[in-house]
Design a protein around this motif. Structure first.
Motif, short mmCIF file in Angstrom:
data_model
loop_
_atom_site.label_atom_id
_atom_site.label_comp_id
_atom_site.label_asym_id
_atom_site.label_seq_id
_atom_site.Cartn_x
_atom_site.Cartn_y
_atom_site.Cartn_z
N PRO A 194 14.69 5.76 38.55
CA PRO A 194 13.37 5.87 37.91
C PRO A 194 12.97 4.58 37.20
CG PRO A 194 15.03 7.02 36.62
CD PRO A 194 15.71 6.59 37.87
N PHE A 195 11.68 4.50 36.92
CA PHE A 195 11.11 3.34 36.23
C PHE A 195 10.75 3.74 34.80
CE2 PHE A 195 10.28 2.88 40.76
CZ PHE A 195 10.79 1.62 41.00
N TYR A 196 10.73 2.76 33.92
CA TYR A 196 10.52 3.04 32.51
C TYR A 196 9.51 2.06 31.91
CZ TYR A 196 15.01 5.39 33.21
OH TYR A 196 16.02 6.19 33.69
N ALA A 197 8.83 2.54 30.88
CA ALA A 197 7.93 1.68 30.10
C ALA A 197 8.24 1.89 28.62
CB ALA A 197 6.46 2.03 30.37
N TYR A 198 8.29 0.80 27.89
CA TYR A 198 8.53 0.88 26.44
C TYR A 198 7.33 0.25 25.73
CZ TYR A 198 11.10 1.01 22.04
OH TYR A 198 11.50 1.29 20.76
N THR A 214 8.07 -10.33 15.52
CA THR A 214 9.08 -10.15 16.55
C THR A 214 8.58 -9.14 17.58
OG1 THR A 214 10.92 -10.68 15.09
CG2 THR A 214 11.42 -9.32 17.01
N PHE A 215 8.66 -9.50 18.84
CA PHE A 215 8.23 -8.61 19.91
C PHE A 215 9.19 -7.43 20.06
CE2 PHE A 215 8.19 -7.54 24.54
CZ PHE A 215 6.89 -7.06 24.59
N GLY A 216 8.66 -6.29 20.53
CA GLY A 216 9.50 -5.19 20.92
C GLY A 216 9.53 -4.00 19.99
N PHE A 225 3.62 -3.40 27.15
CA PHE A 225 4.65 -2.49 27.63
C PHE A 225 5.75 -3.32 28.26
CE2 PHE A 225 0.69 -0.07 27.87
CZ PHE A 225 1.03 1.10 27.20
N GLN A 226 6.99 -2.96 27.98
CA GLN A 226 8.12 -3.53 28.71
C GLN A 226 8.40 -2.60 29.90
OE1 GLN A 226 11.41 -5.16 26.19
NE2 GLN A 226 10.22 -4.28 24.49
N ILE A 227 8.40 -3.17 31.09
CA ILE A 227 8.57 -2.41 32.33
C ILE A 227 9.94 -2.74 32.92
CG2 ILE A 227 7.66 -1.93 34.62
CD1 ILE A 227 5.79 -1.06 32.35
N LEU A 228 10.71 -1.70 33.23
CA LEU A 228 12.06 -1.89 33.75
C LEU A 228 12.44 -0.75 34.68
CD1 LEU A 228 14.51 -0.70 30.98
CD2 LEU A 228 12.10 -1.07 30.46
N ASP A 229 13.55 -0.93 35.38
CA ASP A 229 14.04 0.13 36.26
C ASP A 229 15.36 0.66 35.74
OD1 ASP A 229 15.84 -1.84 36.94
OD2 ASP A 229 15.36 -1.87 39.08
N LEU A 277 11.39 7.58 23.33
CA LEU A 277 10.56 6.40 23.11
C LEU A 277 10.19 5.69 24.41
CD1 LEU A 277 12.33 5.03 19.91
CD2 LEU A 277 10.22 6.35 20.05
N PHE A 278 11.03 5.82 25.43
CA PHE A 278 10.71 5.29 26.76
C PHE A 278 9.89 6.34 27.52
CE2 PHE A 278 14.27 2.39 26.09
CZ PHE A 278 13.85 1.24 26.74
N LEU A 279 8.90 5.87 28.26
CA LEU A 279 8.22 6.73 29.24
C LEU A 279 8.90 6.53 30.58
CD1 LEU A 279 5.85 5.53 27.13
CD2 LEU A 279 4.53 7.19 28.44
#
Length: 455
Positions: free
Chosen positions: A378-382, A237-239, A291-295, A319-321
């Motif tokens: 801000p932007f985030y990466a997981y 499972t991804f994530g 990486f999951q990239i989101l705003d 856990l998020f950058l």
């Protein structure tokens, strides 16, 4: 020692079957080899896939047996057993009502997740649900639970399974059941030998599951000639965060609008696909990670009642950058800044144009939800990899949960339910169908056992 029905495994499938049988007047002996009950069910995300419920109707969500069946068939890629899909679909709403009647409370928020055309994730606290079923079993006075009881092999008389040999406190004993034995013993995610045999492509995945999930039930039935289903389609499972040892569950920001990129800063998949297919794609990337990239709007759209969508808690846990620009975020995750900014710009242009030429993404998840741009700081990466939580394959059963042998005939007196069963998922997986099939198929198996004492 004997009971009408012996059940091997104390998770959701085992307790659902035990309660169904006990309420029909049968005596049940439920065996759990671990000191505590729950298994992988209690560790799950607590998602149940039900369609046409009063909760959906109250929220204006149009769902039906037909749409649920269509989604399951589409996800299965032609590999799922249509008879099992039919068994799931025709019994799912009654099982939802059965749970409610026994006091189960669902989260008021319904979500759409992997493989769902409409929101049909009905969320529970899974450990509490198993405890509730166990309490209802005790209240019947007909279910005896034995923990620390390890089933070793099935007993047969005149070709019929009549009991099981059990090791408990160092003593091997034979237990008998005229109505047969129901295997609800889980999968084999904790057995490296079986994982290597059936899923060598998952070698780079993280393995999570009930401590007892080593394939005991699978091997016992295999010894009697049981057939298997879906073994080639085991996927992670991804994530799952690669270094997080606190949260067992995946984070799926992609289903709220995030994109997935690899270490080179490039997308590599249609993010609306089943998270099993996303997991397989992730493991093919450099280092088996992404990486999951989101705003910020995507992060705020999460749901803290659903473990796979609980973004803010994970943000609080570090856990998020986080960064104010994509360039700064790229430097934090050691991705080429120009690659990440170009990837996001290309994706945003596709969202605006209404067409993702790169990977054909049309929705947030499966056939549900409009795509959103990633544009507001801000932007985030997981950081994400794939985790094998369950093996989603196993014994071949018919629609009555009778175990089928390699020649296509039922093994008399032997039934199975839950993760040990293959055939429902096929090549991919719908969120909530694993925990759903544990309950639904467990109840069906109990009814079959009680209605067919003679074979």
């Amino acid at each position: 020692m004997s009971a009408d029905l012996i059940i091997v495994g104390g998770g959701a499938a085992g307790f659902a079957a035990a309660l169904e049988a006990a309420e029909a007047g049968a005596s049940v002996l439920l065996l759990e080899k671990q000191p505590d009950t729950g298994g992988s069910s209690a560790m799950s995300g607590g998602c149940l896939a039900f369609a046409g419920t009063d909760m959906q109707q109250a929220q204006g969500i149009e769902d039906s047996d037909d749409l649920l069946a269509s989604d399951l068939r589409e996800l299965g890629g032609g590999e799922a057993d249509d008879a099992l899909i039919g068994a799931y679909v025709s019994n799912q709403l009654a099982t939802y009502e059965w749970l409610k009647a026994h006091g189960q409370v669902f989260s008021p928020v319904l979500e759409a997740s992997s493989g769902q055309s409409v929101p049909r994730v009905h969320t529970v606290d899974p450990a509490d649900m198993v405890r509730l079923l166990a309490a209802r079993c005790r209240a019947t006075g007909r279910v005896e639970l034995r923990t620390g009881a390890s089933a070793k092999h099935l007993l047969r008389e005149d070709g019929r399974v009549t009991g099981v040999a059990v090791l408990r406190d160092g003593v091997l004993s034979e237990l008998h059941a005229p109505r047969g034995v129901l295997l609800a013993s889980g999968g084999f995610s904790r057995n490296p030998e079986l994982v290597h045999r059936f899923a060598p492509d998952c070698a780079g995945a993280v393995f999570i599951g009930g401590a007892g999930n080593v394939g005991d039930g699978l091997r016992m039935a295999w010894h009697l000639g049981a057939d298997f289903r879906d073994m080639p389609y085991i996927k992670g499972t991804f994530g799952k965060h690669p270094t997080d040892e606190v949260n067992d569950h995946s984070c799926l920001a992609v289903y709220k609008g995030a994109i997935a990129i690899n270490q080179d800063g490039h997308r590599f998949v249609d993010e609306s696909l089943s998270y099993k297919l996303l997991g397989a794609a992730c493991l093919k990337q450099p280092y088996g990670a992404a990486f999951q990239i989101l705003d910020d709007p995507i992060l705020r759209s999460g749901d803290n009642q659903v473990r796979i969508l609980d973004f803010e808690r994970r943000l609080e846990e570090g856990l998020f950058l986080q960064a104010d620009t994509l360039e700064e975020l790229a430097r934090q995750i050691e991705v080429p800044p120009e690659a990440l900014t170009q990837t996001v710009a290309t994706y945003n242009a596709a969202v605006t144009a209404g067409e993702d030429l790169a990977f054909g993404r049309r929705h947030l998840v499966h056939n549900h939800g409009a795509l959103v741009r990633i544009a507001t700081a801000p932007f985030y990466a997981y950081p994400s990899t794939a985790a094998v939580y369950g093996t989603y394959c196993g014994l071949r059963v018919d629609a009555r949960m009778q175990v089928i042998d390699v020649f296509g005939a039922p093994i008399a007196g032997l039934l199975a339910a839950g993760e040990v069963v293959g055939g429902l998922h096929g090549s991919a997986y719908m969120t909530g169908s694993a925990l759903g099939k544990a309950l639904i198929f467990g109840r069906i198996a109990a009814r079959t056992a009680l209605g067919n004492a003679g074979g």
